[in-house]
Design a protein around this motif. Structure first.
Motif, PDB file in Angstrom:
ATOM      1  N   ASP A   6      -5.944   8.849   1.719  1.00  0.00           N
ATOM      2  CA  ASP A   6      -4.983   8.974   0.808  1.00  0.00           C
ATOM      3  C   ASP A   6      -3.526   9.789   1.107  1.00  0.00           C
ATOM      4  O   ASP A   6      -2.340   9.509   0.913  1.00  0.00           O
ATOM      5  CB  ASP A   6      -5.213   8.220  -0.534  1.00  0.00           C
ATOM      6  CG  ASP A   6      -5.658   6.848  -0.361  1.00  0.00           C
ATOM      7  OD1 ASP A   6      -5.907   6.682   0.761  1.00  0.00           O
ATOM      8  OD2 ASP A   6      -6.957   6.661  -1.825  1.00  0.00           O
ATOM      9  N   SER A   7      -3.735  11.485   0.477  1.00  0.00           N
ATOM     10  CA  SER A   7      -3.299  12.143   0.099  1.00  0.00           C
ATOM     11  C   SER A   7      -2.160  12.227   1.817  1.00  0.00           C
ATOM     12  O   SER A   7      -1.133  12.388   1.855  1.00  0.00           O
ATOM     13  CB  SER A   7      -3.561  13.021   0.167  1.00  0.00           C
ATOM     14  OG  SER A   7      -4.589  13.443  -1.369  1.00  0.00           O
ATOM     15  N   ARG A  18       0.078   9.215   2.454  1.00  0.00           N
ATOM     16  CA  ARG A  18       1.048   9.584   1.671  1.00  0.00           C
ATOM     17  C   ARG A  18       2.073  10.756   2.074  1.00  0.00           C
ATOM     18  O   ARG A  18       2.876  10.845   2.245  1.00  0.00           O
ATOM     19  CB  ARG A  18       1.154  10.937   0.336  1.00  0.00           C
ATOM     20  CG  ARG A  18       1.935  10.188  -1.117  1.00  0.00           C
ATOM     21  CD  ARG A  18       1.080  10.172  -2.315  1.00  0.00           C
ATOM     22  NE  ARG A  18       2.016  10.389  -3.238  1.00  0.00           N
ATOM     23  CZ  ARG A  18       1.832  11.177  -4.009  1.00  0.00           C
ATOM     24  NH1 ARG A  18       1.508  12.297  -4.552  1.00  0.00           N
ATOM     25  NH2 ARG A  18       3.217  12.144  -5.246  1.00  0.00           N
ATOM     26  N   GLU A  32      -5.155   0.726   7.013  1.00  0.00           N
ATOM     27  CA  GLU A  32      -3.968   1.402   6.501  1.00  0.00           C
ATOM     28  C   GLU A  32      -3.549   2.977   7.707  1.00  0.00           C
ATOM     29  O   GLU A  32      -1.743   2.743   7.169  1.00  0.00           O
ATOM     30  CB  GLU A  32      -4.257   2.319   5.430  1.00  0.00           C
ATOM     31  CG  GLU A  32      -4.493   0.773   3.305  1.00  0.00           C
ATOM     32  CD  GLU A  32      -2.887   0.763   3.564  1.00  0.00           C
ATOM     33  OE1 GLU A  32      -2.392   0.929   3.036  1.00  0.00           O
ATOM     34  OE2 GLU A  32      -2.768  -0.490   4.371  1.00  0.00           O
ATOM     35  N   TYR A  65       0.310  -0.251   2.738  1.00  0.00           N
ATOM     36  CA  TYR A  65       1.366   0.361   3.948  1.00  0.00           C
ATOM     37  C   TYR A  65       1.248  -0.623   4.354  1.00  0.00           C
ATOM     38  O   TYR A  65       2.315  -1.607   5.417  1.00  0.00           O
ATOM     39  CB  TYR A  65       0.750   1.493   4.583  1.00  0.00           C
ATOM     40  CG  TYR A  65       0.461   2.605   3.602  1.00  0.00           C
ATOM     41  CD1 TYR A  65       2.008   3.561   3.418  1.00  0.00           C
ATOM     42  CD2 TYR A  65      -0.174   3.672   3.692  1.00  0.00           C
ATOM     43  CE1 TYR A  65       2.160   4.163   3.070  1.00  0.00           C
ATOM     44  CE2 TYR A  65      -0.336   4.827   3.000  1.00  0.00           C
ATOM     45  CZ  TYR A  65       0.766   4.697   2.070  1.00  0.00           C
ATOM     46  OH  TYR A  65       0.957   6.278   1.875  1.00  0.00           O
TER      47      TYR A  65
END
Length: 403
Positions: free
Chosen positions: A176-177, A180, A222, A282
């Motif tokens: 996730d990071s 991002r 994603e 996303y």
């Protein structure tokens, strides 16, 4: 020669830094080594010529400069001599440097670091964004971002966080990071936070390159969604500015300039990700971009489908910026009065008071409704908040039209 060295700095400095961090094992030492290597290049290359492999030359020079620096400092700190000897004895190769920034990204996004610190550190170290640009992306102050970066570096050093791509078992919690980070890098390139140009192609292409590397490493829905989103937005870049560098809004863009190859690749990735039924924000944003990309003209855009996708997206990721984007879509489907009501509600909540696009959207809706005094005030507020020259010129033209 100075221009050539500047070009090499722009294209290679982040790669060189990532490799130096791997070789030296220390952020600050690597940054000093990078600057010293380019200082030597400025002195030598005009006489000796640019090496066949500038990146390897810079890494090698930076490594030797770092060892020399440690030896000079060892007079006051004896342990540094041991560090210098270890670095000198350790072999290194330039054969595997392409993935160094990906390794560095996962290091910067280690779960031991706070989420905002992960992103800030990666944007600073991998992509060379200024603290001001990162602060704009975070809606934070530059001093806050600088403190996060310093603390993150200290945490990596103290916790001895490894410089490596994590194992497949560890990847999901780190993903996730990383996504991002890549997304924020792309956004800064797609719509620069400040400066004379609307876009920074070097950042959008870098984000897409990192997205492709990540997809090879982890072909998750994603990751596909993010890469598709970037490709679909990048496909429109040639049409987003006029020949003179002026901003062109989506509904006025010449769609024959859109890159059909990128659109085809992006839409294929969206379809593949959505069929997995494990998609997230996303993928949903990429689906919205695909609806725009597949519309033959602005007037034929399926705004109802876009509003529906935004509704699903907001349930997944509540965000005032996504609400603003949805308000624009609602205005296109139902008229400016409906959009204005939604934007006014957002501004009254106070979350987007310092976001120039919210005031710009309000100004546009008021202009369309003939409420010119309100439109003027909204555009003036937007003008006071934006730091990007093309956007300033666009808003100034809108204000001139109102007069």
């Amino acid at each position: 020669m100075t221009a050539q060295i500047d070009a090499i700095y722009r294209s290679e400095s982040r790669r060189v830094l990532a490799t130096l961090i791997r070789v030296l094992g220390d952020f600050d030492l690597a940054e000093e080594a990078l600057h010293e290597a380019f200082f030597v290049a400025v002195q030598r290359w005009p006489e000796d010529g640019v090496p066949d492999n500038p990146r390897a030359w810079l890494v090698s020079t930076g490594r030797f400069k770092a060892i020399d620096r440690l030896r000079r400092q060892s007079r006051f700190t004896p342990l540094l001599e041991e560090q210098a000897e270890a670095l000198e004895a350790a072999p290194w190769s330039d054969e595997d440097v392409e993935d160094d920034r990906l390794r560095l990204m996962f290091t910067c996004c280690h779960p031991a670091l706070a989420a905002d610190a992960q992103v800030a550190l990666t944007l600073r170290e991998i992509c060379d964004l200024s603290t001001e640009a990162i602060a704009h992306a975070f809606l934070a102050t530059p001093s806050t971002i600088a403190q996060r970066i310093v603390r993150a570096k200290g945490k990596i050093r103290e916790a001895k966080i490894p410089y490596q791509v994590p194992s497949r078992a560890e990847l999901p919690e780190r993903l996730d990071s990383v996504l991002r980070v890549i997304y924020l890098v792309f956004n800064e390139g797609y719509s620069a936070s400040a400066g004379a140009d609307l876009t920074r192609e070097d950042l959008t292409l870098e984000a897409i390159r990192l997205g492709r590397l990540l997809l090879e490493l982890l072909p998750e829905p994603e990751v596909m969604g993010l890469l598709a989103l970037m490709l679909l937005h990048e496909s429109r870049r040639p049409a987003r500015t006029s020949a003179s560098g002026e901003l062109v809004l989506l509904d006025a863009q010449d769609r024959t300039l859109w890159d059909r190859a990128l659109i085809a690749e992006g839409c294929a990735l969206v379809e593949q990700a959505l069929t997995s039924r494990r998609f997230g924000p996303y993928c949903l944003q990429a689906a919205i971009a695909a609806v725009h990309a597949e519309a033959p003209s602005a007037g034929e855009t399926d705004w109802r489908q876009i509003v529906g996708l935004y509704d699903v997206l907001l349930r997944s990721v509540p965000s005032p910026v996504i609400e603003l984007n949805r308000a624009v879509a609602v205005a296109m489907e139902q008229g400016p009065l409906a959009g204005l009501a939604l934007v006014d509600n957002l501004l009254q909540r106070g979350e987007l008071q310092d976001y120039h696009l919210a005031h710009s959207a309000r100004g546009e809706f008021c202009r369309q409704l003939g409420r010119f005094d309100e439109a003027r005030r909204a555009y003036e507020k937007a003008l006071s908040l934006t730091q990007q020259a093309p956007e300033k010129r666009f808003i100034t033209r809108r204000l001139a039209e109102l007069k």
